[in-house]
Design a protein around this motif. Structure first.
Motif, PDB file in Angstrom:
ATOM      1  N   THR A   8       0.815  -1.213   0.000  1.00  0.00           N
ATOM      2  CA  THR A   8       0.000   0.000   0.000  1.00  0.00           C
ATOM      3  C   THR A   8       0.851   1.266   0.000  1.00  0.00           C
ATOM      4  N   TRP A   9       2.056   1.213   0.588  1.00  0.00           N
ATOM      5  CA  TRP A   9       2.918   2.385   0.698  1.00  0.00           C
ATOM      6  C   TRP A   9       3.788   2.598  -0.543  1.00  0.00           C
ATOM      7  N   CYS A  10       3.716   1.697  -1.490  1.00  0.00           N
ATOM      8  CA  CYS A  10       4.604   1.715  -2.660  1.00  0.00           C
ATOM      9  C   CYS A  10       4.004   2.612  -3.752  1.00  0.00           C
ATOM     10  N   ARG A  11       4.606   3.802  -3.950  1.00  0.00           N
ATOM     11  CA  ARG A  11       4.074   4.729  -4.941  1.00  0.00           C
ATOM     12  C   ARG A  11       4.153   4.169  -6.369  1.00  0.00           C
ATOM     13  N   PRO A  12       5.250   3.518  -6.783  1.00  0.00           N
ATOM     14  CA  PRO A  12       5.251   2.909  -8.124  1.00  0.00           C
ATOM     15  C   PRO A  12       4.151   1.865  -8.288  1.00  0.00           C
ATOM     16  N   CYS A  13       3.823   1.139  -7.195  1.00  0.00           N
ATOM     17  CA  CYS A  13       2.740   0.142  -7.270  1.00  0.00           C
ATOM     18  C   CYS A  13       1.404   0.827  -7.570  1.00  0.00           C
ATOM     19  N   VAL A  14       1.186   1.990  -6.919  1.00  0.00           N
ATOM     20  CA  VAL A  14      -0.043   2.747  -7.155  1.00  0.00           C
ATOM     21  C   VAL A  14      -0.147   3.140  -8.626  1.00  0.00           C
ATOM     22  N   HIS A  15       1.000   3.361  -9.255  1.00  0.00           N
ATOM     23  CA  HIS A  15       1.019   3.736 -10.671  1.00  0.00           C
ATOM     24  C   HIS A  15       0.749   2.543 -11.583  1.00  0.00           C
ATOM     25  N   THR A  16       1.274   1.352 -11.246  1.00  0.00           N
ATOM     26  CA  THR A  16       1.171   0.204 -12.157  1.00  0.00           C
ATOM     27  C   THR A  16      -0.111  -0.606 -11.971  1.00  0.00           C
ATOM     28  N   LEU A  17      -0.717  -0.569 -10.787  1.00  0.00           N
ATOM     29  CA  LEU A  17      -1.893  -1.411 -10.552  1.00  0.00           C
ATOM     30  C   LEU A  17      -3.061  -1.087 -11.488  1.00  0.00           C
ATOM     31  N   PRO A  18      -3.363   0.190 -11.776  1.00  0.00           N
ATOM     32  CA  PRO A  18      -4.423   0.430 -12.765  1.00  0.00           C
ATOM     33  C   PRO A  18      -4.100  -0.155 -14.136  1.00  0.00           C
ATOM     34  N   MET A  19      -2.824  -0.133 -14.516  1.00  0.00           N
ATOM     35  CA  MET A  19      -2.433  -0.720 -15.806  1.00  0.00           C
ATOM     36  C   MET A  19      -2.578  -2.236 -15.772  1.00  0.00           C
ATOM     37  N   LEU A  20      -2.336  -2.825 -14.596  1.00  0.00           N
ATOM     38  CA  LEU A  20      -2.530  -4.268 -14.464  1.00  0.00           C
ATOM     39  C   LEU A  20      -4.001  -4.626 -14.641  1.00  0.00           C
TER      40      LEU A  20
END
Length: 428
Positions: free
Chosen positions: A307-319
């Motif tokens: 949840t704290w991972c800013r790059p994850c926040v960016h890639t999850l919608p693309m996933l």
């Protein structure tokens, strides 16, 4: 019994291999070419016994440069009663008595068997996803020549007989049947006396399989034998020996020993590629258990995030965009977001806090992908995850195909390409 319509043919092919209906258009068939195809198919099916050895060469041409893709051989034994023994790559397949039975060359302890439901061609297509072998359509395909033309090559379902020519090559008479669509072109060269196919060249110039300006080319050559009736019947006998039946074709492939989680520590992330995927059993938000074994036979994407991972926040919608594409194409793929590294604490209180935090994060963003909770972070360690987001793509046979670390360029398109390659990697 060949009772499937041309519409069902396209539906099945599109389920097993991505075909964009909007991009393909049937051309008007030529009556003479249609009749020639029907005559050839009838001759094949009335032949007492036949052994076909075929070599298939695949090339890719772009901007005038030609690159060899792959080459493989296959041997087919067709019996007069409609049975067959087929071999390509590392598989031997028997089509007998309404069933299809498969063996793997390197596995003498198992076999796979399924009913052909009255159509061996569709059973084989469902099993192997890709059938670039025209003789299987000639032996087991539709009676109607228009429907049959769709089955001659699984990568070219739009072709129709559009031209016929009788000429001489090397001072020998040959018959050429041309089958075309808006972006596919097949030249089938036939011996007019025996009605046996001599060569086939298929060019795919558009659609889902190739980029603009690229030509995907299949070249088929054939050799034939006419065995004695009794000799061919002997080849049709299925000897199971001490083999046990498995319920999935992919289970026939020998699997190397899966390393324990601790054995993966210290391994460079890229070194997991080509290795058996470490086993896991993780809970969903609802507490249901999902394991690697549960997903066997499908391509799996594991995306490690927090949840704290800013790059994850960016890639999850693309996933999620990739998941939408998977659903639209009806691909045999499962995508899971694996929550890791939320806190260093262990115990029940930390577990509950972690679940609540991940679920709140997911619900606030209205994400819909299934989440797996790696409460102990042991799965991340087993896959040697050293930074997030890390996405691992696992083939249907349980081998790691590739991985992505961080936010990569052209994220969605790269993922789509890698998923398609993971599917193709197990084409027998």
């Amino acid at each position: 019994m060949r009772h499937f319509s041309s519409i069902l043919t396209l539906v099945l092919i599109s389920m097993l291999w991505p075909v964009h209906a909007a991009s393909g258009q049937f051309l008007e068939p030529d009556p003479d070419a249609l009749a020639a195809l029907e005559k050839m198919a009838q001759t094949y099916r009335e032949r007492p016994a036949l052994t076909v050895t075929t070599s298939v060469n695949v090339q890719i041409e772009k901007d005038g440069h030609v690159a060899d893709g792959s080459e493989f051989d296959a041997t087919f034994h067709f019996a007069p009663e409609g049975g067959a023994r087929l071999h390509w790559r590392d598989m031997t397949i028997y089509v007998t008595d309404g069933e299809v039975t498969a063996f793997h060359d390197d596995n003498d302890s198992a076999y796979f068997r399924m009913s052909d439901d009255g159509s061996p061609y569709y059973a084989l297509l469902a099993m192997f996803m890709d059938l670039p072998f025209p003789h299987l359509a000639l032996a087991f395909g539709e009676e109607d020549p228009l429907d049959l033309s769709m089955q001659l090559h699984s990568r070219a379902p739009w072709i129709r007989p559009t031209g016929l020519e009788d000429i001489r090559r090397d001072d020998q008479p040959v018959r050429i049947i041309m089958l075309t669509s808006e972006f596919e072109r097949m030249e089938m060269v036939i011996d007019p006396e025996t009605q046996l196919i001599q060569t086939i060249e298929l060019e795919i110039l558009g659609g889902h399989l190739v980029e603009a300006g690229t030509v995907l080319r299949y070249t088929h050559t054939f050799e034939y034998e006419l065995p004695e009736h009794e000799e061919m019947l002997a080849k049709m006998k299925v000897d199971l020996g001490e083999r046990s039946r498995v319920d999935r074709l992919v289970a026939l492939r020998p699997r190397r020993e899966v390393p324990a989680a601790g054995d993966r520590r210290g391994v460079v992330a890229g070194d997991v590629i080509g290795e058996p995927a470490p086993k896991f059993e993780l809970e969903t938000f609802d507490g249901d258990l999902i394991s690697l074994e549960d997903l066997e036979g499908r391509v799996i994407v594991l995306d490690f995030w927090a949840t704290w991972c800013r790059p994850c926040v960016h890639t999850l919608p693309m996933l999620h965009e990739i998941q939408k594409w998977v659903d639209e194409e009806r691909l045999p793929v499962r995508i899971y977001a694996v929550n890791v590294w939320e806190n260093a604490d262990q115990g029940e209180a930390a577990r509950v806090s972690r679940l609540e935090s991940a679920q709140k994060f997911w619900d606030q963003r209205e994400f819909t992908l299934p989440v797996l909770m790696d409460y102990t972070d042991e799965t991340a360690a087993a896959y040697n995850v050293q930074g997030i987001p890390t996405a691992v793509i696992i083939r249907a046979d349980g081998v790691v195909h590739t991985l992505h670390v961080g936010v990569i360029d052209d994220y969605v398109e790269r993922f789509k390409k890698d998923i398609e390659e993971a599917i193709r990697a197990l084409e027998f």
